[in-house]
Write a protein that holds these residues in place. Structure first.
Motif, PDB file in Angstrom:
ATOM      1  N   LEU A 166     -13.360 -41.543  46.456  1.00 15.21           N
ATOM      2  CA  LEU A 166     -13.370 -42.105  45.097  1.00 15.21           C
ATOM      3  C   LEU A 166     -12.326 -41.378  44.247  1.00 15.21           C
ATOM      4  O   LEU A 166     -12.637 -40.433  43.526  1.00 15.21           O
ATOM      5  CB  LEU A 166     -14.763 -41.962  44.468  1.00 15.21           C
ATOM      6  N   GLY A 167     -11.079 -41.804  44.371  1.00 14.22           N
ATOM      7  CA  GLY A 167     -10.024 -41.168  43.591  1.00 14.22           C
ATOM      8  C   GLY A 167      -9.863 -39.706  43.957  1.00 14.22           C
ATOM      9  O   GLY A 167      -9.734 -39.354  45.133  1.00 14.22           O
ATOM     10  N   THR A 168      -9.928 -38.828  42.971  1.00 17.98           N
ATOM     11  CA  THR A 168      -9.753 -37.393  43.212  1.00 17.98           C
ATOM     12  C   THR A 168     -11.070 -36.676  43.507  1.00 17.98           C
ATOM     13  O   THR A 168     -11.079 -35.451  43.670  1.00 17.98           O
ATOM     14  CB  THR A 168      -9.089 -36.727  41.988  1.00 17.98           C
ATOM     15  N   TYR A 169     -12.180 -37.395  43.554  1.00 17.44           N
ATOM     16  CA  TYR A 169     -13.469 -36.779  43.865  1.00 17.44           C
ATOM     17  C   TYR A 169     -13.430 -36.227  45.292  1.00 17.44           C
ATOM     18  O   TYR A 169     -13.080 -36.926  46.239  1.00 17.44           O
ATOM     19  CB  TYR A 169     -14.583 -37.817  43.729  1.00 17.44           C
ATOM     20  N   GLN A 170     -13.802 -34.944  45.463  1.00 13.71           N
ATOM     21  CA  GLN A 170     -13.663 -34.266  46.743  1.00 13.71           C
ATOM     22  C   GLN A 170     -14.856 -34.446  47.674  1.00 13.71           C
ATOM     23  O   GLN A 170     -14.777 -34.117  48.853  1.00 13.71           O
ATOM     24  CB  GLN A 170     -13.427 -32.765  46.509  1.00 13.71           C
ATOM     25  N   GLY A 171     -15.966 -34.941  47.163  1.00 15.14           N
ATOM     26  CA  GLY A 171     -17.148 -35.100  47.997  1.00 15.14           C
ATOM     27  C   GLY A 171     -17.989 -33.837  48.032  1.00 15.14           C
ATOM     28  O   GLY A 171     -17.495 -32.729  47.850  1.00 15.14           O
ATOM     29  N   LYS A 172     -19.297 -34.000  48.291  1.00 13.43           N
ATOM     30  CA  LYS A 172     -20.230 -32.876  48.292  1.00 13.43           C
ATOM     31  C   LYS A 172     -19.910 -31.856  49.377  1.00 13.43           C
ATOM     32  O   LYS A 172     -20.159 -30.661  49.214  1.00 13.43           O
ATOM     33  CB  LYS A 172     -21.660 -33.390  48.494  1.00 13.43           C
ATOM     34  N   LEU A 173     -19.382 -32.288  50.501  1.00 15.55           N
ATOM     35  CA  LEU A 173     -19.111 -31.378  51.611  1.00 15.55           C
ATOM     36  C   LEU A 173     -17.772 -30.664  51.467  1.00 15.55           C
ATOM     37  O   LEU A 173     -17.492 -29.718  52.207  1.00 15.55           O
ATOM     38  CB  LEU A 173     -19.143 -32.138  52.945  1.00 15.55           C
ATOM     39  N   GLY A 174     -16.932 -31.113  50.541  1.00 17.28           N
ATOM     40  CA  GLY A 174     -15.629 -30.473  50.341  1.00 17.28           C
ATOM     41  C   GLY A 174     -14.688 -30.599  51.527  1.00 17.28           C
ATOM     42  O   GLY A 174     -13.809 -29.762  51.724  1.00 17.28           O
ATOM     43  N   TRP A 175     -14.844 -31.638  52.328  1.00 18.99           N
ATOM     44  CA  TRP A 175     -14.001 -31.831  53.511  1.00 18.99           C
ATOM     45  C   TRP A 175     -12.593 -32.240  53.115  1.00 18.99           C
ATOM     46  O   TRP A 175     -12.385 -33.047  52.201  1.00 18.99           O
ATOM     47  CB  TRP A 175     -14.611 -32.908  54.399  1.00 18.99           C
ATOM     48  N   THR A 176     -11.606 -31.681  53.808  1.00 21.07           N
ATOM     49  CA  THR A 176     -10.209 -32.082  53.618  1.00 21.07           C
ATOM     50  C   THR A 176      -9.520 -32.129  54.979  1.00 21.07           C
ATOM     51  O   THR A 176      -9.941 -31.450  55.933  1.00 21.07           O
ATOM     52  CB  THR A 176      -9.444 -31.095  52.719  1.00 21.07           C
ATOM     53  N   GLN A 177      -8.454 -32.887  55.064  1.00 19.56           N
ATOM     54  CA  GLN A 177      -7.676 -32.936  56.298  1.00 19.56           C
ATOM     55  C   GLN A 177      -7.084 -31.572  56.616  1.00 19.56           C
ATOM     56  O   GLN A 177      -7.063 -31.142  57.774  1.00 19.56           O
ATOM     57  CB  GLN A 177      -6.560 -33.970  56.160  1.00 19.56           C
ATOM     58  N   LYS A 178      -6.618 -30.892  55.570  1.00 20.55           N
ATOM     59  CA  LYS A 178      -6.025 -29.569  55.777  1.00 20.55           C
ATOM     60  C   LYS A 178      -7.067 -28.586  56.309  1.00 20.55           C
ATOM     61  O   LYS A 178      -6.788 -27.780  57.204  1.00 20.55           O
ATOM     62  CB  LYS A 178      -5.426 -29.037  54.476  1.00 20.55           C
ATOM     63  N   GLY A 179      -8.267 -28.650  55.737  1.00 25.37           N
ATOM     64  CA  GLY A 179      -9.324 -27.769  56.213  1.00 25.37           C
ATOM     65  C   GLY A 179      -9.663 -28.031  57.669  1.00 25.37           C
ATOM     66  O   GLY A 179      -9.878 -27.097  58.449  1.00 25.37           O
ATOM     67  N   GLU A 180      -9.715 -29.305  58.041  1.00 25.87           N
ATOM     68  CA  GLU A 180      -9.995 -29.672  59.421  1.00 25.87           C
ATOM     69  C   GLU A 180      -8.894 -29.156  60.345  1.00 25.87           C
ATOM     70  O   GLU A 180      -9.161 -28.608  61.422  1.00 25.87           O
ATOM     71  CB  GLU A 180     -10.085 -31.203  59.536  1.00 25.87           C
ATOM     72  N   TYR A 181      -7.644 -29.331  59.902  1.00 23.22           N
ATOM     73  CA  TYR A 181      -6.501 -28.857  60.701  1.00 23.22           C
ATOM     74  C   TYR A 181      -6.539 -27.346  60.861  1.00 23.22           C
ATOM     75  O   TYR A 181      -6.360 -26.811  61.963  1.00 23.22           O
ATOM     76  CB  TYR A 181      -5.199 -29.292  60.039  1.00 23.22           C
ATOM     77  N   ASP A 182      -6.762 -26.627  59.750  1.00 20.33           N
ATOM     78  CA  ASP A 182      -6.809 -25.159  59.797  1.00 20.33           C
ATOM     79  C   ASP A 182      -7.916 -24.664  60.721  1.00 20.33           C
ATOM     80  O   ASP A 182      -7.735 -23.685  61.451  1.00 20.33           O
ATOM     81  CB  ASP A 182      -7.010 -24.593  58.388  1.00 20.33           C
ATOM     82  N   ALA A 183      -9.053 -25.345  60.688  1.00 27.06           N
ATOM     83  CA  ALA A 183     -10.166 -24.953  61.555  1.00 27.06           C
ATOM     84  C   ALA A 183      -9.804 -25.144  63.026  1.00 27.06           C
ATOM     85  O   ALA A 183     -10.125 -24.296  63.877  1.00 27.06           O
ATOM     86  CB  ALA A 183     -11.409 -25.761  61.200  1.00 27.06           C
ATOM     87  N   GLU A 184      -9.121 -26.235  63.345  1.00 26.23           N
ATOM     88  CA  GLU A 184      -8.721 -26.488  64.728  1.00 26.23           C
ATOM     89  C   GLU A 184      -7.675 -25.474  65.186  1.00 26.23           C
ATOM     90  O   GLU A 184      -7.702 -25.013  66.335  1.00 26.23           O
ATOM     91  CB  GLU A 184      -8.182 -27.917  64.861  1.00 26.23           C
TER      92      GLU A 184
END
Length: 307
Positions: free
Chosen positions: A84-102
């Motif tokens: 929803l636009g710039t809303y980050q979501g309750k879990l705070g998930w991001t593509q960058k975070g997913e990439y960094d974790a991998e």
């Protein structure tokens, strides 16, 4: 969606998403309440291909249930994940975070592999076939785009296999270049050299330092004007590795040779940048990679180091 240029687009996307979901609910509600008059035999009166009759049956409940489930899932997804636009979501998930974790997971898995190399010097490691195979893959994935798959570079990109180094070719210097990156900048020097004719004379003097084809008379006239360049390149033109100033007397030309090429650089200056790899590669990977690069220009020593 944090790269929106204004808040309007964030609101626009969020509104379009919510309205779309609401429209699906409205469509489902309207169709469930609407009753279509049917004939006594429960048909609509439409017949195709002579005997294909359209029935007036309601939608199957499994289909309606599935439709409702997708709407519920969509709403839940938009609560927990960005959408929803710039809303980050309750879990705070991001593509960058997913990439960094991998990347972190892969790095930890590879730590034992690189641990066997970290305590060994580049001169020793260059003779290890396993380490050099890994170094080659690291080079292909991270360096070959600029320096070429054979590491011989091209115009504007240094040859890493010829023993000519702007910042020094020792293993620790190569590792420093990979880790921190390098920015080579030569400012426009035409004003300091003099007239356009003086610039040409300096160009021929520079060519004379490496015994490249040149006009000896112009070279003699340009020798005194070269002092404007000596602060970086040295009075003998042999460069300064501490500054990354090229050796002008070794017949190695990073940006092209000849009168016009040198005149252009003196007039316009030149900036080259090698990006730092410290945020992309681990210290252990940089150690193996720098050992591989060192071995490219020290093949006899690398061969002698083989067990």
């Amino acid at each position: 969606m944090s790269d929106f240029t204004s808040g309007f687009w964030s609101v626009y996307v969020a509104a379009a998403t919510v309205i779309g979901i609401a429209a699906c609910l409205l469509l489902l509600w309207v169709t469930s309440r609407k009753k279509v008059a049917a004939n006594a035999d429960n048909t609509t009166g439409h017949v195709w291909d002579e005997d294909l009759t359209e029935m007036n049956n309601p939608l199957p409940m499994w289909w309606v249930g599935l439709f409702i489930l997708t709407i519920v899932f969509s709403a839940a997804y938009l609560v927990f994940y960005p959408g929803l636009g710039t809303y980050q979501g309750k879990l705070g998930w991001t593509q960058k975070g997913e990439y960094d974790a991998e990347v972190e997971k892969a790095t930890k898995a590879l730590e034992p592999l690189y641990a066997q190399f970290t305590a060994r010097k580049p001169e020793e490691l260059a003779g290890d076939a396993n380490a050099m195979a890994i170094g080659e893959r690291l080079f292909m994935n991270n360096c070959a785009q600029c320096h070429g798959s054979d590491a011989r570079g091209s115009k504007g990109f240094p040859n890493l296999a010829d023993g000519d180094w702007l910042h020094g070719g020792a293993g620790e210097k190569i590792a420093e270049s990979i880790t921190k990156g390098r920015v080579g900048m030569m400012p426009p020097m035409a004003a300091a050299v003099g007239t356009s004719d003086d610039v040409k004379n300096v160009a021929h003097y520079v060519l004379s330092l490496s015994n490249s084809p040149h006009d000896s008379l112009r070279a003699q006239l340009g020798k005194g004007k070269f002092m404007a360049c000596a602060a970086c390149h040295g009075a003998d033109g042999k460069g300064n590795p501490a500054m990354g100033a090229p050796n002008l007397a070794d017949d190695t030309w990073l940006h092209g040779w000849g009168e016009q090429a040198i005149v252009n650089i003196v007039n316009n200056g030149k900036t080259n940048e090698m990006p730092a790899q410290s945020g992309k590669l681990t210290d252990a990977q940089i150690h193996v990679l720098s050992s591989y690069v060192w071995g490219l220009s020290n093949k006899p020593a690398a061969a002698a180091a083989k067990p």
